[in-house]
Design an enzyme around this catalytic site. Structure first.
Site, PDB file in Angstrom:
ATOM      1  N   ASN A   1      14.812  -5.778  -4.185  1.00  0.00           N
ATOM      2  CA  ASN A   1      14.209  -6.214  -2.927  1.00  0.00           C
ATOM      3  C   ASN A   1      14.190  -7.736  -2.779  1.00  0.00           C
ATOM      4  O   ASN A   1      13.427  -8.282  -1.992  1.00  0.00           O
ATOM      5  CB  ASN A   1      12.797  -5.643  -2.789  1.00  0.00           C
ATOM      6  CG  ASN A   1      12.830  -4.154  -2.482  1.00  0.00           C
ATOM      7  OD1 ASN A   1      13.827  -3.630  -2.000  1.00  0.00           O
ATOM      8  ND2 ASN A   1      11.736  -3.467  -2.786  1.00  0.00           N
TER       9      ASN A   1
ATOM     10  N   HIS B   1       4.170  -8.927  -1.418  1.00  0.00           N
ATOM     11  CA  HIS B   1       5.342  -8.174  -0.980  1.00  0.00           C
ATOM     12  C   HIS B   1       5.084  -6.693  -1.165  1.00  0.00           C
ATOM     13  O   HIS B   1       5.423  -5.876  -0.301  1.00  0.00           O
ATOM     14  CB  HIS B   1       6.576  -8.616  -1.781  1.00  0.00           C
ATOM     15  CG  HIS B   1       7.804  -7.832  -1.466  1.00  0.00           C
ATOM     16  ND1 HIS B   1       8.050  -6.571  -2.004  1.00  0.00           N
ATOM     17  CD2 HIS B   1       8.872  -8.108  -0.666  1.00  0.00           C
ATOM     18  CE1 HIS B   1       9.204  -6.120  -1.548  1.00  0.00           C
ATOM     19  NE2 HIS B   1       9.715  -7.025  -0.731  1.00  0.00           N
ATOM     20  N   GLY B   2       4.551  -6.321  -2.310  1.00  0.00           N
ATOM     21  CA  GLY B   2       4.110  -4.951  -2.539  1.00  0.00           C
ATOM     22  C   GLY B   2       5.094  -4.066  -3.271  1.00  0.00           C
ATOM     23  O   GLY B   2       4.697  -3.022  -3.808  1.00  0.00           O
ATOM     24  N   ASP B   3       6.373  -4.429  -3.294  1.00  0.00           N
ATOM     25  CA  ASP B   3       7.384  -3.616  -3.978  1.00  0.00           C
ATOM     26  C   ASP B   3       8.425  -4.559  -4.563  1.00  0.00           C
ATOM     27  O   ASP B   3       9.627  -4.434  -4.317  1.00  0.00           O
ATOM     28  CB  ASP B   3       8.020  -2.640  -2.988  1.00  0.00           C
ATOM     29  CG  ASP B   3       8.860  -1.555  -3.657  1.00  0.00           C
ATOM     30  OD1 ASP B   3       8.773  -1.425  -4.897  1.00  0.00           O
ATOM     31  OD2 ASP B   3       9.607  -0.855  -2.950  1.00  0.00           O
ATOM     32  N   LEU B   4       7.942  -5.500  -5.362  1.00  0.00           N
ATOM     33  CA  LEU B   4       8.747  -6.660  -5.732  1.00  0.00           C
ATOM     34  C   LEU B   4       9.531  -6.421  -7.025  1.00  0.00           C
ATOM     35  O   LEU B   4       9.138  -6.827  -8.114  1.00  0.00           O
ATOM     36  CB  LEU B   4       7.857  -7.892  -5.870  1.00  0.00           C
ATOM     37  CG  LEU B   4       8.579  -9.239  -5.961  1.00  0.00           C
ATOM     38  CD1 LEU B   4       9.508  -9.464  -4.784  1.00  0.00           C
ATOM     39  CD2 LEU B   4       7.570 -10.373  -6.069  1.00  0.00           C
TER      40      LEU B   4
END
Length: 306
Positions: A218, A211-214
């Protein structure tokens, strides 16, 4: 894994007619809270449909195309749900132009009794999904397009080494952007950390779509009571980086971590690597929000190189 690209329209009116027919009209517009980058609206149409719209300046249209690709990549794994993408677009407007992203409106339900355990297993399935078709090349890590982490650009230059990718496309750009905050002594430690990164990180057994920005903001509860992922900053990397991010700002319940480890066991030493992964996120916050994040950044640098 087939990633679809949503259609892009030249105006909001054109998008709505194409999606819902010639007689469509906006019956009600509600300004929604949340998010510090884009404006958010709930649109109720005369067809009875409900749409979620994000809007920003025309200059920031790339935010929405990147988000749409990220959502599509996650959805394509079949592991966990994301909001349905309707389209992206730009509109000249009456006063000033804007860009937009239209998504199906999500009405949250009561969380499933095993919400966190199910979410953990779904996230583990995302991390175990095959990523070979995504890149369109032999490189294992990165992504086929750059995107954004918050309001800042995120470099996704493809690489065959996770450690090289994390150094060159994650830490180095953030350290360079934050250089004015650092003393000569700080810079010496930073250089030492970057030069010896392979002493602290490990290559994963398999690449994972992240996801990268978990963080908790979010993740939302969907209409079936199960978790959905929103606002991604996707790339292919080490699953540990996603898991580390979940622990940065408060963390999730222990049931989540227990279930994740059962579904996707972690390599030994994860706890010693966790802060290094979150150094990237804290550097990004330093560059976005200022000096309140300087001490946490320097503390992690010193944790690894003294």
């Amino acid at each position: 894994m087939k990633i679809s690209f949503p259609r892009h329209y030249g105006s909001l009116a054109e998008a709505l007619v194409s999606l819902f027919g010639n007689s469509v009209a906006i019956a009600k517009t509600d300004r929604l809270s949340g998010g510090d980058i884009n404006k958010a609206y709930g649109l109720t149409l005369n067809t009875g449909d409900h749409i979620f719209m994000k809007a920003n300046s025309k200059a920031n249209a790339d935010f929405f195309s990147a988000e749409a690709v990220g959502l599509s990549a996650i959805e394509a794994t079949g592991a966990i749900k994301t909001p349905e993408i309707l389209c992206t677009g730009t509109d000249d407007g009456e006063d000033v132009g804007y860009s937009f992203l239209l998504l199906k409106f999500i009405r949250s339900a009561k969380p499933h009794p095993d919400y966190w355990e199910i979410f953990a297993r779904d996230l583990a399935s995302l991390h175990k999904a095959d990523t070979k078709e995504i890149m369109g090349s032999d490189e294992k890590f990165g992504f086929f397009v750059d995107n954004f982490i918050g309001a800042r650009p995120q470099l996704n230059t493809r690489s065959n080494s996770w450690i090289s990718f994390f150094r060159d496309s994650r830490l180095v750009p953030q350290f360079k952007a934050a250089d004015s905050y650092f003393s000569t002594e700080d810079r010496t430690k930073i250089t030492k950390l970057l030069d010896h990164l392979d002493e602290f990180l490990v290559e994963p057994k398999k690449p994972s779509l992240l996801h990268g920005d978990l963080w908790s903001g979010n993740v939302m509860c969907g209409p079936n009571g199960k978790a959905m992922l929103i606002d991604p900053a996707v790339y292919i990397g080490h699953a540990e980086a996603d898991l580390a991010m979940t622990e940065l700002f408060g963390g999730f319940p222990m049931a989540f971590y227990d279930s994740y480890r059962e579904a996707n066991p972690l390599e030994g030493g994860y706890e010693e690597r966790r802060d290094l992964y979150n150094l990237y996120q804290l550097l990004n916050h330093l560059n976005l929000f200022g000096s309140n994040y300087l001490n946490p950044v320097l503390s992690i640098v010193s944790e690894y190189v003294g």
